[in-house]
Motif scaffolding. Structure first.
Motif, PDB file in Angstrom:
ATOM      1  N   PRO A 133     -52.492 -83.894  26.741  1.00 51.78           N
ATOM      2  CA  PRO A 133     -52.096 -84.975  25.617  1.00 51.78           C
ATOM      3  C   PRO A 133     -50.723 -84.197  25.088  1.00 51.78           C
ATOM      4  CG  PRO A 133     -53.684 -83.473  24.920  1.00 51.78           C
ATOM      5  CD  PRO A 133     -53.498 -83.282  26.285  1.00 51.78           C
ATOM      6  N   VAL A 134     -50.135 -85.160  24.250  1.00 53.81           N
ATOM      7  CA  VAL A 134     -48.899 -84.300  23.434  1.00 53.81           C
ATOM      8  C   VAL A 134     -49.347 -83.538  22.655  1.00 53.81           C
ATOM      9  CG1 VAL A 134     -46.935 -85.101  21.865  1.00 53.81           C
ATOM     10  CG2 VAL A 134     -47.751 -86.922  23.658  1.00 53.81           C
ATOM     11  N   ILE A 135     -48.833 -82.246  22.623  1.00 52.09           N
ATOM     12  CA  ILE A 135     -49.254 -81.133  21.944  1.00 52.09           C
ATOM     13  C   ILE A 135     -48.445 -80.691  20.805  1.00 52.09           C
ATOM     14  CG2 ILE A 135     -49.706 -78.805  21.994  1.00 52.09           C
ATOM     15  CD1 ILE A 135     -50.146 -78.769  25.221  1.00 52.09           C
ATOM     16  N   ASN A 136     -48.909 -80.824  19.738  1.00 51.77           N
ATOM     17  CA  ASN A 136     -47.950 -80.691  18.449  1.00 51.77           C
ATOM     18  C   ASN A 136     -47.149 -79.190  18.531  1.00 51.77           C
ATOM     19  OD1 ASN A 136     -47.485 -78.896  15.753  1.00 51.77           O
ATOM     20  ND2 ASN A 136     -47.715 -81.161  15.188  1.00 51.77           N
ATOM     21  N   LEU A 137     -45.866 -79.204  18.482  1.00 53.78           N
ATOM     22  CA  LEU A 137     -44.990 -78.215  18.757  1.00 53.78           C
ATOM     23  C   LEU A 137     -45.544 -77.079  17.995  1.00 53.78           C
ATOM     24  CD1 LEU A 137     -42.490 -77.238  20.249  1.00 53.78           C
ATOM     25  CD2 LEU A 137     -41.140 -77.847  18.487  1.00 53.78           C
ATOM     26  N   SER A 138     -45.733 -77.006  16.716  1.00 51.76           N
ATOM     27  CA  SER A 138     -46.260 -75.880  15.939  1.00 51.76           C
ATOM     28  C   SER A 138     -47.543 -75.311  16.575  1.00 51.76           C
ATOM     29  CB  SER A 138     -46.279 -76.203  14.467  1.00 51.76           C
ATOM     30  OG  SER A 138     -47.391 -77.288  14.279  1.00 51.76           O
ATOM     31  N   ASP A 139     -48.256 -76.130  16.887  1.00 51.32           N
ATOM     32  CA  ASP A 139     -49.570 -75.906  17.559  1.00 51.32           C
ATOM     33  C   ASP A 139     -49.554 -74.965  18.755  1.00 51.32           C
ATOM     34  OD1 ASP A 139     -51.389 -76.895  15.280  1.00 51.32           O
ATOM     35  OD2 ASP A 139     -51.731 -78.773  16.595  1.00 51.32           O
ATOM     36  N   PHE A 140     -48.370 -75.412  19.726  1.00 45.50           N
ATOM     37  CA  PHE A 140     -48.142 -75.133  20.925  1.00 45.50           C
ATOM     38  C   PHE A 140     -47.672 -73.483  20.903  1.00 45.50           C
ATOM     39  CE2 PHE A 140     -44.844 -74.591  24.689  1.00 45.50           C
ATOM     40  CZ  PHE A 140     -45.945 -74.588  25.499  1.00 45.50           C
ATOM     41  N   ARG A 141     -46.563 -73.262  19.788  1.00 47.70           N
ATOM     42  CA  ARG A 141     -46.159 -72.355  19.807  1.00 47.70           C
ATOM     43  C   ARG A 141     -47.198 -71.148  19.141  1.00 47.70           C
ATOM     44  NH1 ARG A 141     -40.988 -71.413  18.257  1.00 47.70           N
ATOM     45  NH2 ARG A 141     -41.415 -70.030  16.409  1.00 47.70           N
ATOM     46  N   MET A 142     -48.125 -71.635  18.314  1.00 46.34           N
ATOM     47  CA  MET A 142     -49.216 -70.757  17.983  1.00 46.34           C
ATOM     48  C   MET A 142     -49.969 -70.195  19.246  1.00 46.34           C
ATOM     49  SD  MET A 142     -50.619 -71.565  14.198  1.00 46.34           S
ATOM     50  CE  MET A 142     -50.974 -73.582  14.757  1.00 46.34           C
ATOM     51  N   GLN A 143     -50.258 -71.189  20.328  1.00 44.92           N
ATOM     52  CA  GLN A 143     -50.891 -71.005  21.438  1.00 44.92           C
ATOM     53  C   GLN A 143     -50.377 -69.953  22.249  1.00 44.92           C
ATOM     54  OE1 GLN A 143     -51.836 -75.246  22.617  1.00 44.92           O
ATOM     55  NE2 GLN A 143     -53.629 -74.366  23.114  1.00 44.92           N
ATOM     56  N   LEU A 144     -48.847 -70.055  22.142  1.00 49.09           N
ATOM     57  CA  LEU A 144     -48.246 -69.112  23.170  1.00 49.09           C
ATOM     58  C   LEU A 144     -48.184 -67.651  22.271  1.00 49.09           C
ATOM     59  CD1 LEU A 144     -45.195 -71.117  24.058  1.00 49.09           C
ATOM     60  CD2 LEU A 144     -47.194 -70.506  25.654  1.00 49.09           C
ATOM     61  N   GLY A 145     -48.542 -67.677  20.938  1.00 50.97           N
ATOM     62  CA  GLY A 145     -48.607 -66.330  20.184  1.00 50.97           C
ATOM     63  C   GLY A 145     -47.180 -66.010  19.458  1.00 50.97           C
ATOM     64  N   LEU A 146     -46.373 -66.932  19.398  1.00 47.32           N
ATOM     65  CA  LEU A 146     -44.977 -66.931  18.680  1.00 47.32           C
ATOM     66  C   LEU A 146     -45.183 -66.697  17.270  1.00 47.32           C
ATOM     67  CD1 LEU A 146     -42.805 -69.368  20.806  1.00 47.32           C
ATOM     68  CD2 LEU A 146     -42.524 -66.840  20.694  1.00 47.32           C
ATOM     69  N   GLU A 147     -44.492 -65.842  16.732  1.00 48.86           N
ATOM     70  CA  GLU A 147     -44.250 -65.884  15.055  1.00 48.86           C
ATOM     71  C   GLU A 147     -43.506 -66.933  14.795  1.00 48.86           C
ATOM     72  OE1 GLU A 147     -46.087 -63.614  13.575  1.00 48.86           O
ATOM     73  OE2 GLU A 147     -46.832 -62.622  14.895  1.00 48.86           O
ATOM     74  N   PRO A 148     -43.622 -67.373  13.347  1.00 51.17           N
ATOM     75  CA  PRO A 148     -42.896 -68.488  12.862  1.00 51.17           C
ATOM     76  C   PRO A 148     -41.306 -68.061  12.833  1.00 51.17           C
ATOM     77  CG  PRO A 148     -44.675 -67.940  11.383  1.00 51.17           C
ATOM     78  CD  PRO A 148     -44.844 -66.696  12.468  1.00 51.17           C
ATOM     79  N   THR A 149     -41.021 -66.943  12.952  1.00 47.32           N
ATOM     80  CA  THR A 149     -39.571 -66.595  12.800  1.00 47.32           C
ATOM     81  C   THR A 149     -38.831 -66.379  14.246  1.00 47.32           C
ATOM     82  OG1 THR A 149     -40.251 -64.296  12.531  1.00 47.32           O
ATOM     83  CG2 THR A 149     -39.770 -65.426  10.571  1.00 47.32           C
ATOM     84  N   GLU A 150     -39.656 -66.405  15.241  1.00 41.49           N
ATOM     85  CA  GLU A 150     -39.321 -66.311  16.542  1.00 41.49           C
ATOM     86  C   GLU A 150     -38.766 -67.745  17.153  1.00 41.49           C
ATOM     87  OE1 GLU A 150     -41.266 -62.947  19.251  1.00 41.49           O
ATOM     88  OE2 GLU A 150     -43.078 -64.168  18.047  1.00 41.49           O
ATOM     89  N   TYR A 151     -37.521 -67.522  17.797  1.00 38.10           N
ATOM     90  CA  TYR A 151     -37.042 -68.594  18.720  1.00 38.10           C
ATOM     91  C   TYR A 151     -37.335 -69.902  17.864  1.00 38.10           C
ATOM     92  CZ  TYR A 151     -37.589 -65.011  22.040  1.00 38.10           C
ATOM     93  OH  TYR A 151     -37.844 -63.970  22.984  1.00 38.10           O
TER      94      TYR A 151
END
Length: 311
Positions: free
Chosen positions: A165-183
């Motif tokens: 499905p369409v994955i919310n970008l912020s949720d996707f970033r969290m799944q990948l383990g990215l910090e809020p300040t990364e990329y």
């Protein structure tokens, strides 16, 4: 050895965590070892990973394997993950934070890492219920991006439909383990994280994947992935041995292919299951994937029985 399965509850697939490449690889090896016991594991079980295991599966030299085990002994105990869980009595959703391991030991002279999974992890890698994802360890063994491994798992959870499905970008970033300040810039995120992961997946695994961006106004807010399995001229997965027994059905790929053909060319079944415009050959290929799904088997048991097919 090439068909060792990694099995994770989808709760763990959708969890948020940041593990380095070597740590992800060791977790995956530990999951395989947990399943290899054949007796199940508990929160007290000690799973041994040898440097030779790491060398064999990930095609690295002895120095790299020793370094991976030593670094894991230093860092893996501190790694955490979070996931959503329903409260038993109220049905309300809470966020659980937990560790991957409750105990870890490294024996330098033997180059052995001893891992004990935390109580939260054990049921998420051992129970075989309806909502889990499995794949062969060899599919991610050549991936060198920690984001590629995570993305592959997220995609494979949707293997049956070939799209997320369409994955919310912020949720996707969290799944990948990215910090809020990364990329934070989208072009940087795609250049450093997303596109290298897609490239590695398409080069080294059993699927080809693409993605589509979705906007909320002028801002990219979501991503949808589509993917397809790489097939040979016989319509079978390029990475499957036809004589390998499927974990859930107890049948070989060759037997499953026979069953798929029988169902596809059965007019009674095909008339109700085939999609509009779908050829017999396309239906057969789709059924080959579906026949490893327990829900599908249970739903269509009467058709299988009618055709004399016993799983």
């Amino acid at each position: 050895m090439n068909n060792e399965l990694v099995v994770k509850d989808n709760i763990l697939i959708n969890a948020s965590y940041n593990l380095e490449l070597t740590e992800q690889r060791l977790i995956l090896l530990s999951i395989v070892r947990a399943r290899d016991t054949g007796q199940g594991i508990t929160a007290d079980s000690k799973l041994q990973i040898h440097a030779g295991d790491y060398m064999y599966h990930y095609k690295v030299d002895r120095h790299a394997a020793y370094k991976a085990l030593k670094e894991a002994a230093l860092n893996l105990f501190e790694r955490q993950f979070s996931f959503k869980e329903e409260h038993e009595n109220t049905g309300k959703i809470g966020v659980v934070k937990s560790r991957w391991v409750s105990r870890i030991k490294y024996i330098d002279e033997l180059a052995i890492l001893e891992v004990t999974f935390s109580p939260d992890v054990v049921p998420l890698i051992t129970r075989l219920e309806k909502h889990f994802t499995s794949y062969q360890l060899k599919q991610v063994s050549q991936l060198t991006s920690k984001y590629a491994i995570r993305l592959y798992e997220i995609l494979i959870a949707w293997r049956e439909v070939g799209k997320t499905p369409v994955i919310n970008l912020s949720d996707f970033r969290m799944q990948l383990g990215l910090e809020p300040t990364e990329y934070t810039a989208m072009n940087n995120f795609k250049k450093r994280v997303l596109e290298p992961a897609i490239t590695q997946i398409n080069t080294y695994t059993d699927i080809d994947a693409n993605y589509e961006q979705f906007k909320d106004g002028r801002i990219i807010s979501g991503i949808k992935f589509t993917f397809k399995e790489k097939l040979n001229h016989q319509g079978l997965s390029v990475n499957k041995d036809k004589n390998t027994v499927d974990m859930f059905t107890g049948l070989t790929e060759k037997q499953l292919s026979f069953f798929a053909k029988k169902l596809a060319y059965d007019d009674v079944f095909a008339s109700s299951y085939a999609e509009v415009g779908e050829t017999y050959s396309d239906l057969e290929k789709r059924l080959l994937l579906r026949l490893t799904n327990l829900d599908f088997i249970e739903t269509n048991a009467h058709h299988l029985k009618r055709l004399g097919l016993s799983l």
